[in-house]
Structure formats: C-alpha cells, structure tokens
Write a protein that holds these residues in place. Structure first.
Motif, PDB file in Angstrom:
ATOM      1  N   GLU A 171       0.805  -1.210   0.000  1.00  0.00           N
ATOM      2  CA  GLU A 171       0.000   0.000   0.000  1.00  0.00           C
ATOM      3  C   GLU A 171       0.845   1.269   0.000  1.00  0.00           C
ATOM      4  O   GLU A 171       0.474   2.275  -0.607  1.00  0.00           O
ATOM      5  CB  GLU A 171      -0.911  -0.022   1.233  1.00  0.00           C
ATOM      6  CG  GLU A 171      -1.922   1.109   1.314  1.00  0.00           C
ATOM      7  CD  GLU A 171      -2.832   0.936   2.517  1.00  0.00           C
ATOM      8  OE1 GLU A 171      -3.999   0.544   2.308  1.00  0.00           O
ATOM      9  OE2 GLU A 171      -2.386   1.180   3.649  1.00  0.00           O
ATOM     10  N   LYS A 172       2.003   1.218   0.655  1.00  0.00           N
ATOM     11  CA  LYS A 172       2.788   2.444   0.796  1.00  0.00           C
ATOM     12  C   LYS A 172       4.268   2.091   0.874  1.00  0.00           C
ATOM     13  O   LYS A 172       4.666   1.144   1.548  1.00  0.00           O
ATOM     14  CB  LYS A 172       2.365   3.188   2.075  1.00  0.00           C
ATOM     15  CG  LYS A 172       3.093   4.502   2.327  1.00  0.00           C
ATOM     16  CD  LYS A 172       2.710   5.574   1.322  1.00  0.00           C
ATOM     17  CE  LYS A 172       3.356   6.908   1.675  1.00  0.00           C
ATOM     18  NZ  LYS A 172       3.050   7.956   0.674  1.00  0.00           N
ATOM     19  N   ILE A 173       5.092   2.868   0.151  1.00  0.00           N
ATOM     20  CA  ILE A 173       6.550   2.770   0.242  1.00  0.00           C
ATOM     21  C   ILE A 173       7.059   4.105   0.796  1.00  0.00           C
ATOM     22  O   ILE A 173       6.863   5.152   0.182  1.00  0.00           O
ATOM     23  CB  ILE A 173       7.188   2.483  -1.128  1.00  0.00           C
ATOM     24  CG1 ILE A 173       6.658   1.157  -1.680  1.00  0.00           C
ATOM     25  CG2 ILE A 173       8.712   2.435  -1.018  1.00  0.00           C
ATOM     26  CD1 ILE A 173       7.147   0.840  -3.086  1.00  0.00           C
ATOM     27  N   TYR A 174       7.682   4.057   1.965  1.00  0.00           N
ATOM     28  CA  TYR A 174       8.062   5.296   2.644  1.00  0.00           C
ATOM     29  C   TYR A 174       9.469   5.786   2.286  1.00  0.00           C
ATOM     30  O   TYR A 174       9.832   6.917   2.642  1.00  0.00           O
ATOM     31  CB  TYR A 174       8.012   5.085   4.159  1.00  0.00           C
ATOM     32  CG  TYR A 174       6.624   4.833   4.697  1.00  0.00           C
ATOM     33  CD1 TYR A 174       5.735   5.874   4.940  1.00  0.00           C
ATOM     34  CD2 TYR A 174       6.193   3.533   4.977  1.00  0.00           C
ATOM     35  CE1 TYR A 174       4.464   5.639   5.443  1.00  0.00           C
ATOM     36  CE2 TYR A 174       4.923   3.286   5.482  1.00  0.00           C
ATOM     37  CZ  TYR A 174       4.063   4.347   5.705  1.00  0.00           C
ATOM     38  OH  TYR A 174       2.808   4.106   6.199  1.00  0.00           O
ATOM     39  N   VAL A 175      10.278   4.951   1.631  1.00  0.00           N
ATOM     40  CA  VAL A 175      11.683   5.304   1.384  1.00  0.00           C
ATOM     41  C   VAL A 175      12.002   5.122  -0.096  1.00  0.00           C
ATOM     42  O   VAL A 175      11.215   4.560  -0.853  1.00  0.00           O
ATOM     43  CB  VAL A 175      12.627   4.435   2.237  1.00  0.00           C
ATOM     44  CG1 VAL A 175      12.466   4.757   3.713  1.00  0.00           C
ATOM     45  CG2 VAL A 175      12.393   2.948   1.972  1.00  0.00           C
ATOM     46  N   GLU A 176      13.192   5.577  -0.480  1.00  0.00           N
ATOM     47  CA  GLU A 176      13.660   5.425  -1.851  1.00  0.00           C
ATOM     48  C   GLU A 176      14.960   4.634  -1.859  1.00  0.00           C
ATOM     49  O   GLU A 176      15.626   4.487  -0.822  1.00  0.00           O
ATOM     50  CB  GLU A 176      13.883   6.808  -2.497  1.00  0.00           C
ATOM     51  CG  GLU A 176      12.613   7.633  -2.645  1.00  0.00           C
ATOM     52  CD  GLU A 176      12.878   8.978  -3.302  1.00  0.00           C
ATOM     53  OE1 GLU A 176      14.075   9.299  -3.496  1.00  0.00           O
ATOM     54  OE2 GLU A 176      11.913   9.676  -3.620  1.00  0.00           O
ATOM     55  N   ASP A 177      15.320   4.148  -3.034  1.00  0.00           N
ATOM     56  CA  ASP A 177      16.591   3.432  -3.173  1.00  0.00           C
ATOM     57  C   ASP A 177      17.743   4.294  -2.659  1.00  0.00           C
ATOM     58  O   ASP A 177      17.852   5.479  -3.004  1.00  0.00           O
ATOM     59  CB  ASP A 177      16.867   3.104  -4.643  1.00  0.00           C
ATOM     60  CG  ASP A 177      15.908   2.073  -5.199  1.00  0.00           C
ATOM     61  OD1 ASP A 177      14.981   1.692  -4.470  1.00  0.00           O
ATOM     62  OD2 ASP A 177      16.083   1.668  -6.353  1.00  0.00           O
ATOM     63  N   GLY A 178      18.614   3.683  -1.855  1.00  0.00           N
ATOM     64  CA  GLY A 178      19.813   4.372  -1.396  1.00  0.00           C
ATOM     65  C   GLY A 178      19.618   5.284  -0.210  1.00  0.00           C
ATOM     66  O   GLY A 178      20.574   5.925   0.237  1.00  0.00           O
TER      67      GLY A 178
ATOM     68  N   ASN B 177      12.639  -3.843  -4.790  1.00  0.00           N
ATOM     69  CA  ASN B 177      12.302  -4.780  -5.866  1.00  0.00           C
ATOM     70  C   ASN B 177      10.827  -4.798  -6.251  1.00  0.00           C
ATOM     71  O   ASN B 177      10.462  -5.478  -7.216  1.00  0.00           O
ATOM     72  CB  ASN B 177      12.739  -6.195  -5.464  1.00  0.00           C
ATOM     73  CG  ASN B 177      14.246  -6.307  -5.322  1.00  0.00           C
ATOM     74  OD1 ASN B 177      14.988  -5.900  -6.202  1.00  0.00           O
ATOM     75  ND2 ASN B 177      14.699  -6.846  -4.202  1.00  0.00           N
ATOM     76  N   PHE B 178       9.969  -4.080  -5.505  1.00  0.00           N
ATOM     77  CA  PHE B 178       8.534  -4.100  -5.801  1.00  0.00           C
ATOM     78  C   PHE B 178       8.010  -2.671  -5.856  1.00  0.00           C
ATOM     79  O   PHE B 178       8.530  -1.779  -5.180  1.00  0.00           O
ATOM     80  CB  PHE B 178       7.766  -4.900  -4.745  1.00  0.00           C
ATOM     81  CG  PHE B 178       8.134  -6.364  -4.715  1.00  0.00           C
ATOM     82  CD1 PHE B 178       7.433  -7.275  -5.472  1.00  0.00           C
ATOM     83  CD2 PHE B 178       9.198  -6.807  -3.937  1.00  0.00           C
ATOM     84  CE1 PHE B 178       7.766  -8.625  -5.452  1.00  0.00           C
ATOM     85  CE2 PHE B 178       9.547  -8.143  -3.911  1.00  0.00           C
ATOM     86  CZ  PHE B 178       8.826  -9.053  -4.668  1.00  0.00           C
ATOM     87  N   LYS B 179       6.947  -2.509  -6.637  1.00  0.00           N
ATOM     88  CA  LYS B 179       6.314  -1.205  -6.770  1.00  0.00           C
ATOM     89  C   LYS B 179       5.064  -1.140  -5.892  1.00  0.00           C
ATOM     90  O   LYS B 179       4.505  -2.167  -5.495  1.00  0.00           O
ATOM     91  CB  LYS B 179       5.936  -0.939  -8.221  1.00  0.00           C
ATOM     92  CG  LYS B 179       7.101  -1.012  -9.197  1.00  0.00           C
ATOM     93  CD  LYS B 179       8.144   0.044  -8.904  1.00  0.00           C
ATOM     94  CE  LYS B 179       9.271  -0.001  -9.922  1.00  0.00           C
ATOM     95  NZ  LYS B 179      10.339   0.991  -9.623  1.00  0.00           N
TER      96      LYS B 179
ATOM     97  N   LEU C 274      11.976  -7.447  -0.291  1.00  0.00           N
ATOM     98  CA  LEU C 274      11.521  -6.102  -0.658  1.00  0.00           C
ATOM     99  C   LEU C 274      12.717  -5.211  -0.943  1.00  0.00           C
ATOM    100  O   LEU C 274      12.740  -4.451  -1.913  1.00  0.00           O
ATOM    101  CB  LEU C 274      10.674  -5.512   0.474  1.00  0.00           C
ATOM    102  CG  LEU C 274       9.324  -6.178   0.726  1.00  0.00           C
ATOM    103  CD1 LEU C 274       8.691  -5.626   1.999  1.00  0.00           C
ATOM    104  CD2 LEU C 274       8.393  -5.964  -0.454  1.00  0.00           C
ATOM    105  N   THR C 275      13.729  -5.308  -0.094  1.00  0.00           N
ATOM    106  CA  THR C 275      14.983  -4.592  -0.270  1.00  0.00           C
ATOM    107  C   THR C 275      15.994  -5.201   0.686  1.00  0.00           C
ATOM    108  O   THR C 275      15.668  -6.100   1.462  1.00  0.00           O
ATOM    109  CB  THR C 275      14.817  -3.076  -0.018  1.00  0.00           C
ATOM    110  OG1 THR C 275      16.028  -2.404  -0.403  1.00  0.00           O
ATOM    111  CG2 THR C 275      14.538  -2.789   1.441  1.00  0.00           C
ATOM    112  N   VAL C 276      17.211  -4.717   0.632  1.00  0.00           N
ATOM    113  CA  VAL C 276      18.259  -5.131   1.563  1.00  0.00           C
ATOM    114  C   VAL C 276      18.733  -3.901   2.310  1.00  0.00           C
ATOM    115  O   VAL C 276      19.026  -2.862   1.694  1.00  0.00           O
ATOM    116  CB  VAL C 276      19.445  -5.801   0.839  1.00  0.00           C
ATOM    117  CG1 VAL C 276      20.557  -6.141   1.830  1.00  0.00           C
ATOM    118  CG2 VAL C 276      18.984  -7.054   0.116  1.00  0.00           C
TER     119      VAL C 276
END
Length: 382
Positions: free
Chosen positions: A69-76, A180-182, A195-197
């Motif tokens: 539903e929600k992604i609070y951060v960005e790559d890096g 890795n997911f939108k 989801l990420t590392v």
C-alpha cells in the motif's frame, strides 16, 4: 729550406684549427641528478581483490501477504532503526484483530458468569441445601471459562502481532538497497526476492581470498605459533578503492575461514574498516593491501630505470663521470621504487633522471642527491 719551413707552419696551423673546430663541435656534458644507492628497510605490499559488505546486511521480507500500500523510502536512502519502510494493506488484518477482541470480551463475560454461579452455590452447599457435586460442576465450568478467556487473549495477541506485520520498519540503521517491488504489488512470504536489503555500514567488512601458496608464505612471515596469534599480529591493512585512491582508515584482519575451498583452492579472509563518514557502501570493490617490512633491501626509483626488450636497466656512474648501462633484476616494488635483487650493488651511484638522451660512455656533470630524500619523495608521490 725556407720553403719547407713555411709549408710546415701552414700544416701546423691547419691541424690546430681542426682541433679547435672539433672542440667547438663537441656538446657540453649534461648536468644530471645522481643518487648513491644504499640498502635499508622497505615496506612491500601484497594486494588482494576484495568485496565490500556492511557488517549487517538484512533482507527485508514481508511476514504477511497483501497489497503493498505504501513505500516510505527510496533506493539508497539512509534510515534509522525503527523507521517505517513499507506498509501492506491492513484492512483484513484489522478485522481479524477486532474479531479477536470481541472473542476476548465474550470469554471474559463467560468467566464472570461462571464465577457468579460458583459464588451462588457455595453457601447452599455449606448449609447442606444442595449436594456438593453441583458446586464442583460449577467450578469446573469456571475453569473452562477461564481457559477459554486465556485462549481468546492469546488469539487477540496473535492477531495484533499479525496486524503489526503490515507496517515494516527498519530493524537496524543503514542504507536501503534497490526496492524490488512497486506500490500496489501483491506480495507475500513466498517471494524469492526481498523487498529490499538494508545495510549497516558504520563498519564494513572487506572479504578477500588467498591461494594456498600465498597463504603458506604469508603466515610464514607473520609472528605467532597458532593461527589465532598470527592473525592478531597481522599489521593494519589498507584498502585501495576503484579510483586507485587509498581509503583513509586502516583496517584489521579479524577472521580466516576454517578450510580451503576445494573448487577454487583458496581460503577466505575478512578485514574490518571503520566507516564513520559512510563513504563505503555494500557491494563496492577494492583491494586489500597487506604491508610487509623487509630489511637490508636495495631500492631503485622506477623513474631511474628504462626498459629494453623486456629487460630493466639503469645508468651507473663510472670513472671520469662516464655512464654505464647495467641490467638489474627486480624482486618486487614498493611505493614507486623497485627492489633490486642483483645487477647493481649498494654504494654505487646511478643517474636519477634525464635518461632519455643518455648513451653508454656519455660524460655527465653529476648533481648528487640524498638517497633517503629521493626514496621518500618517490613514496609520497605514490
């Protein structure tokens, strides 16, 4: 007689003029810097390709299924421990939690009802109005209600924990890897990719390997009776980055793998480097450089040599300031200097620079430089 005398004078004058012309045609001797070689201590470096990883690399995976539903951060992004990262749609899990809460209230009411029945029957049994078996039956019902209440409370706790899994927070402080997911993706426990590392990089580990031959030679040169003692006695190591710069903080080798890899014939090491400025990130590469101090070694600046048919030469200063080319055998390198095994000896003087136009037998005007100053300047330049 007079005629012959005049003829002799003419020949003498012609010879003198020719000699004067030859002297005028001869180029003046070049003034070139020279350095007297001396044996001394030298530090050589063994380099090993390394892979950099954070001291903690955490796969962030969902523990419940649902839509992202929600992604609070960005790559890096840099995140701190406890900071929200992702939210999974929680409506279904909220309903489970509410239902479990209702079950708790129902079970609590049943306990209160059973307790009232026990309280009502106790005086009747005491006055022999009813049989004691009825009281025992009531108490058994009370215990059953209490157990059901405990089970309902546990179910509520489990439902709340599951609901809590819908908000994924950072377990450690560190950098977020590739996501890795939108938003809107259906995710669950069975996903191959996380989801990420999340990488904690206050300190980093540099992993490198040695061949069997390197390992045996390396440990033979390090003091200590056991492997553990030798590892403790390994001097601080350097990290050369991809741009050939040397990372400012030195590292320490702290682990060696217990056995050799049969497929590669190598054994793995790990060095740790402080990374307070967060310059180093997980996944970058470099070279771990291990120093070795050697004594009584003869060093020649690389710029004082030239190559001819894959052989290395220097110009040594001989008698009457004539230069003589000498082939040298190289045993290693150290900070822009060659370590010479043979071909030239300590105490000999060589031309330091300006070799391009020199030839064997050329006469120079030597300008003497101090050997220690030359070697230090070359090392600092590298």
């Amino acid at each position: 007689m007079k005629k012959y005398l005049i003829y002799g004078v003419v020949l003498y004058l012609v010879a003198c003029a020719g000699k004067l012309n030859r002297q005028q045609d001869a180029p003046p001797a070049q003034t070139l810097p020279v350095v007297k070689l001396e044996s001394g201590s030298v530090t050589t470096w063994q380099e090993y390709p390394a892979n950099i990883q954070g001291t903690v690399n955490v796969d962030i995976r969902p523990q419940v299924s649902g839509y992202l539903e929600k992604i609070y951060v960005e790559d890096g992004a840099w995140v701190t421990k406890g900071q929200p990262l992702f939210r999974i749609n929680s409506k279904e899990y909220s309903q489970f939690s509410n239902s479990a809460g209702a079950n708790v209230q129902l079970a609590k009411a049943n306990v209160e009802k059973a307790q009232l029945e026990v309280d009502r029957l106790q005086p009747l049994v005491a006055n022999n109005v009813i049989a004691e078996v009825q009281l025992k039956t009531a108490k058994a019902a009370l215990h059953e209600a209490q157990a059901a209440y405990a089970q309902a409370v546990s179910g509520k706790g489990s439902a709340d924990i599951t609901l809590g899994y819908t908000l994924i927070t950072a377990p450690v402080s560190g950098y977020v890897g590739h996501i890795n997911f939108k938003q809107g993706s259906l995710i669950g426990k069975g996903e191959v990719d996380p989801l990420t590392v999340l990488s904690e990089v206050n300190d980093v580990h540099a992993y490198f390997s040695m061949s069997e031959a390197d390992f045996l030679g390396f440990f033979a040169a390090v003091q200590g009776k056991t492997t553990e003692e030798k590892i403790k006695n390994i001097p601080p190591v350097e990290l050369e980055l991809a741009d050939n710069s040397i990372y400012k903080n030195k590292g320490k080798v702290e682990l060696v793998q217990g056995q050799f890899d049969r497929s590669s014939g190598s054994i793995a090491f790990r060095a740790v480097f402080a990374n307070g400025e967060k310059l180093l990130r997980s996944g970058i590469t470099g070279k771990v450089r291990i120093p070795f101090a050697q004594q009584n070694k003869l060093m020649v600046p690389q710029q004082s040599t030239y190559e001819l048919q894959d052989r290395v030469y220097v110009f040594a200063l001989g008698d009457s300031n004539k230069v003589i080319s000498k082939q040298i055998s190289i045993a290693g390198k150290s900070e822009g200097n060659y370590i010479v095994e043979k071909g030239i000896s300590s105490g000999e003087t060589i031309v330091y620079s300006g070799l391009q136009r020199l030839r064997d037998g050329a006469v120079i005007t030597p300008q003497v430089l101090a050997a220690d100053s030359v070697l230090k300047a070359v090392a600092m330049a590298h």
